[in-house]
Write a protein that holds these residues in place. Sequence first.
Motif, PDB file in Angstrom:
ATOM      1  N   GLU A  62      22.929  -3.094 -10.838  1.00 36.40           N
ATOM      2  CA  GLU A  62      22.229  -1.985 -11.498  1.00 36.40           C
ATOM      3  C   GLU A  62      21.070  -2.480 -12.368  1.00 36.40           C
ATOM      4  O   GLU A  62      19.995  -1.883 -12.382  1.00 36.40           O
ATOM      5  N   ALA A  63      21.278  -3.587 -13.060  1.00 36.75           N
ATOM      6  CA  ALA A  63      20.223  -4.106 -13.942  1.00 36.75           C
ATOM      7  C   ALA A  63      19.027  -4.607 -13.141  1.00 36.75           C
ATOM      8  O   ALA A  63      17.889  -4.532 -13.609  1.00 36.75           O
ATOM      9  N   LEU A  64      19.245  -5.099 -11.922  1.00 39.04           N
ATOM     10  CA  LEU A  64      18.132  -5.529 -11.080  1.00 39.04           C
ATOM     11  C   LEU A  64      17.331  -4.317 -10.624  1.00 39.04           C
ATOM     12  O   LEU A  64      16.093  -4.345 -10.617  1.00 39.04           O
ATOM     13  N   GLU A  65      18.023  -3.246 -10.275  1.00 40.61           N
ATOM     14  CA  GLU A  65      17.318  -2.011  -9.922  1.00 40.61           C
ATOM     15  C   GLU A  65      16.491  -1.514 -11.100  1.00 40.61           C
ATOM     16  O   GLU A  65      15.336  -1.108 -10.930  1.00 40.61           O
ATOM     17  N   GLU A  66      17.074  -1.565 -12.291  1.00 45.31           N
ATOM     18  CA  GLU A  66      16.354  -1.116 -13.480  1.00 45.31           C
ATOM     19  C   GLU A  66      15.130  -1.989 -13.745  1.00 45.31           C
ATOM     20  O   GLU A  66      14.068  -1.489 -14.114  1.00 45.31           O
ATOM     21  N   ALA A  67      15.272  -3.298 -13.527  1.00 43.15           N
ATOM     22  CA  ALA A  67      14.139  -4.211 -13.726  1.00 43.15           C
ATOM     23  C   ALA A  67      12.992  -3.855 -12.779  1.00 43.15           C
ATOM     24  O   ALA A  67      11.824  -3.887 -13.171  1.00 43.15           O
ATOM     25  N   CYS A  68      13.323  -3.498 -11.549  1.00 47.77           N
ATOM     26  CA  CYS A  68      12.280  -3.086 -10.594  1.00 47.77           C
ATOM     27  C   CYS A  68      11.652  -1.774 -11.029  1.00 47.77           C
ATOM     28  O   CYS A  68      10.428  -1.627 -10.990  1.00 47.77           O
ATOM     29  N   GLU A  69      12.480  -0.815 -11.443  1.00 42.61           N
ATOM     30  CA  GLU A  69      11.958   0.485 -11.866  1.00 42.61           C
ATOM     31  C   GLU A  69      11.042   0.360 -13.077  1.00 42.61           C
ATOM     32  O   GLU A  69      10.052   1.083 -13.185  1.00 42.61           O
ATOM     33  N   ARG A  70      11.363  -0.553 -13.975  1.00 41.96           N
ATOM     34  CA  ARG A  70      10.551  -0.770 -15.176  1.00 41.96           C
ATOM     35  C   ARG A  70       9.288  -1.574 -14.882  1.00 41.96           C
ATOM     36  O   ARG A  70       8.428  -1.705 -15.741  1.00 41.96           O
ATOM     37  N   GLY A  71       9.196  -2.142 -13.692  1.00 43.98           N
ATOM     38  CA  GLY A  71       8.037  -2.954 -13.344  1.00 43.98           C
ATOM     39  C   GLY A  71       8.138  -4.389 -13.829  1.00 43.98           C
ATOM     40  O   GLY A  71       7.160  -5.127 -13.795  1.00 43.98           O
ATOM     41  N   LEU A  72       9.324  -4.801 -14.254  1.00 47.20           N
ATOM     42  CA  LEU A  72       9.497  -6.169 -14.756  1.00 47.20           C
ATOM     43  C   LEU A  72       9.407  -7.206 -13.650  1.00 47.20           C
ATOM     44  O   LEU A  72       9.081  -8.361 -13.907  1.00 47.20           O
ATOM     45  N   ILE A  73       9.717  -6.795 -12.433  1.00 51.32           N
ATOM     46  CA  ILE A  73       9.606  -7.700 -11.296  1.00 51.32           C
ATOM     47  C   ILE A  73       8.869  -7.012 -10.150  1.00 51.32           C
ATOM     48  O   ILE A  73       9.184  -7.173  -8.988  1.00 51.32           O
ATOM     49  N   ALA A  74       7.850  -6.276 -10.489  1.00 53.31           N
ATOM     50  CA  ALA A  74       7.122  -5.449  -9.523  1.00 53.31           C
ATOM     51  C   ALA A  74       6.473  -6.253  -8.411  1.00 53.31           C
ATOM     52  O   ALA A  74       6.299  -5.755  -7.309  1.00 53.31           O
ATOM     53  N   ARG A 116       0.830  -1.218   0.000  1.00 50.56           N
ATOM     54  CA  ARG A 116       0.000   0.000   0.000  1.00 50.56           C
ATOM     55  C   ARG A 116       0.857   1.259   0.000  1.00 50.56           C
ATOM     56  O   ARG A 116       0.579   2.216  -0.718  1.00 50.56           O
ATOM     57  N   VAL A 117       1.902   1.238   0.819  1.00 52.29           N
ATOM     58  CA  VAL A 117       2.803   2.393   0.890  1.00 52.29           C
ATOM     59  C   VAL A 117       3.512   2.577  -0.448  1.00 52.29           C
ATOM     60  O   VAL A 117       3.620   3.691  -0.960  1.00 52.29           O
ATOM     61  N   ALA A 118       3.962   1.488  -1.037  1.00 52.75           N
ATOM     62  CA  ALA A 118       4.657   1.559  -2.327  1.00 52.75           C
ATOM     63  C   ALA A 118       3.743   2.156  -3.395  1.00 52.75           C
ATOM     64  O   ALA A 118       4.165   3.037  -4.157  1.00 52.75           O
ATOM     65  N   ARG A 119       2.499   1.693  -3.457  1.00 54.84           N
ATOM     66  CA  ARG A 119       1.564   2.231  -4.461  1.00 54.84           C
ATOM     67  C   ARG A 119       1.336   3.726  -4.249  1.00 54.84           C
ATOM     68  O   ARG A 119       1.301   4.493  -5.212  1.00 54.84           O
ATOM     69  N   ALA A 120       1.184   4.124  -2.999  1.00 53.61           N
ATOM     70  CA  ALA A 120       0.960   5.552  -2.719  1.00 53.61           C
ATOM     71  C   ALA A 120       2.172   6.383  -3.134  1.00 53.61           C
ATOM     72  O   ALA A 120       2.018   7.531  -3.562  1.00 53.61           O
ATOM     73  N   LEU A 121       3.361   5.801  -3.031  1.00 51.34           N
ATOM     74  CA  LEU A 121       4.589   6.504  -3.416  1.00 51.34           C
ATOM     75  C   LEU A 121       4.920   6.325  -4.901  1.00 51.34           C
ATOM     76  O   LEU A 121       5.973   6.764  -5.359  1.00 51.34           O
ATOM     77  N   GLU A 122       4.015   5.662  -5.619  1.00 51.25           N
ATOM     78  CA  GLU A 122       4.182   5.409  -7.049  1.00 51.25           C
ATOM     79  C   GLU A 122       5.464   4.643  -7.341  1.00 51.25           C
ATOM     80  O   GLU A 122       6.236   4.967  -8.244  1.00 51.25           O
ATOM     81  N   THR A 123       5.693   3.617  -6.538  1.00 52.90           N
ATOM     82  CA  THR A 123       6.823   2.716  -6.740  1.00 52.90           C
ATOM     83  C   THR A 123       6.323   1.309  -6.474  1.00 52.90           C
ATOM     84  O   THR A 123       5.113   1.086  -6.409  1.00 52.90           O
ATOM     85  N   THR A 124       7.216   0.375  -6.334  1.00 55.70           N
ATOM     86  CA  THR A 124       6.834  -0.999  -6.065  1.00 55.70           C
ATOM     87  C   THR A 124       7.403  -1.437  -4.726  1.00 55.70           C
ATOM     88  O   THR A 124       8.409  -0.893  -4.255  1.00 55.70           O
ATOM     89  N   SER A 125       6.774  -2.442  -4.140  1.00 55.75           N
ATOM     90  CA  SER A 125       7.321  -2.971  -2.894  1.00 55.75           C
ATOM     91  C   SER A 125       8.686  -3.599  -3.156  1.00 55.75           C
ATOM     92  O   SER A 125       9.563  -3.551  -2.302  1.00 55.75           O
ATOM     93  N   SER A 126       8.884  -4.143  -4.345  1.00 52.36           N
ATOM     94  CA  SER A 126      10.200  -4.711  -4.697  1.00 52.36           C
ATOM     95  C   SER A 126      11.278  -3.642  -4.635  1.00 52.36           C
ATOM     96  O   SER A 126      12.369  -3.883  -4.125  1.00 52.36           O
ATOM     97  N   ALA A 127      10.980  -2.471  -5.158  1.00 49.37           N
ATOM     98  CA  ALA A 127      11.955  -1.377  -5.135  1.00 49.37           C
ATOM     99  C   ALA A 127      12.248  -0.959  -3.700  1.00 49.37           C
ATOM    100  O   ALA A 127      13.401  -0.682  -3.351  1.00 49.37           O
ATOM    101  N   LEU A 128      11.224  -0.913  -2.857  1.00 52.35           N
ATOM    102  CA  LEU A 128      11.442  -0.563  -1.453  1.00 52.35           C
ATOM    103  C   LEU A 128      12.264  -1.651  -0.754  1.00 52.35           C
ATOM    104  O   LEU A 128      13.161  -1.342   0.034  1.00 52.35           O
TER     105      LEU A 128
END
Length: 128
Positions: free
Chosen positions: A77-89, A55-67
């Motif tokens: 770096e590529a894992l961070e990018e995958a999270c940012e792109r929503g590939l492993i959201a 819920r917090v991640a959605r409100a912050l417009e990110t993913t729980s994976s990124a948090l």
Amino acid sequence: MWQGYDIGAVGEEVRRLRRARGWSQTRLATMAGISRQTLSELERGRPPQPSTLDRVARALETTSSALLMAGAGPMPEALEEACERGLIADASMEEILRLRVAEDFLGRPCDPWDYHALLALMRRRPSS
């Protein structure tokens, strides 16, 4: 459940993202549908329920994976990018920890799509 994670770093990332938006704890808690007290505890390093982190991640417009990555230590770096792109959201904490060692396992650098594919493969393997 939180083994291998620095939950304090997850809370610090939530606080950093909230402050970057100029939001109070009350505003973020309201947007996430949680109490201000629960958010405060998360920011101070208390382990949250997975649904709370989502819920917090959605409100912050990110993913729980990124948090979660903030609490898992240095990430490729590529894992961070995958999270940012929503590939492993929707990756779980256990899955993120496994993905972190993919480059060691494969013996080569990964790109964001490698992580996406590895996550799909992890989910298809039979449970033991």
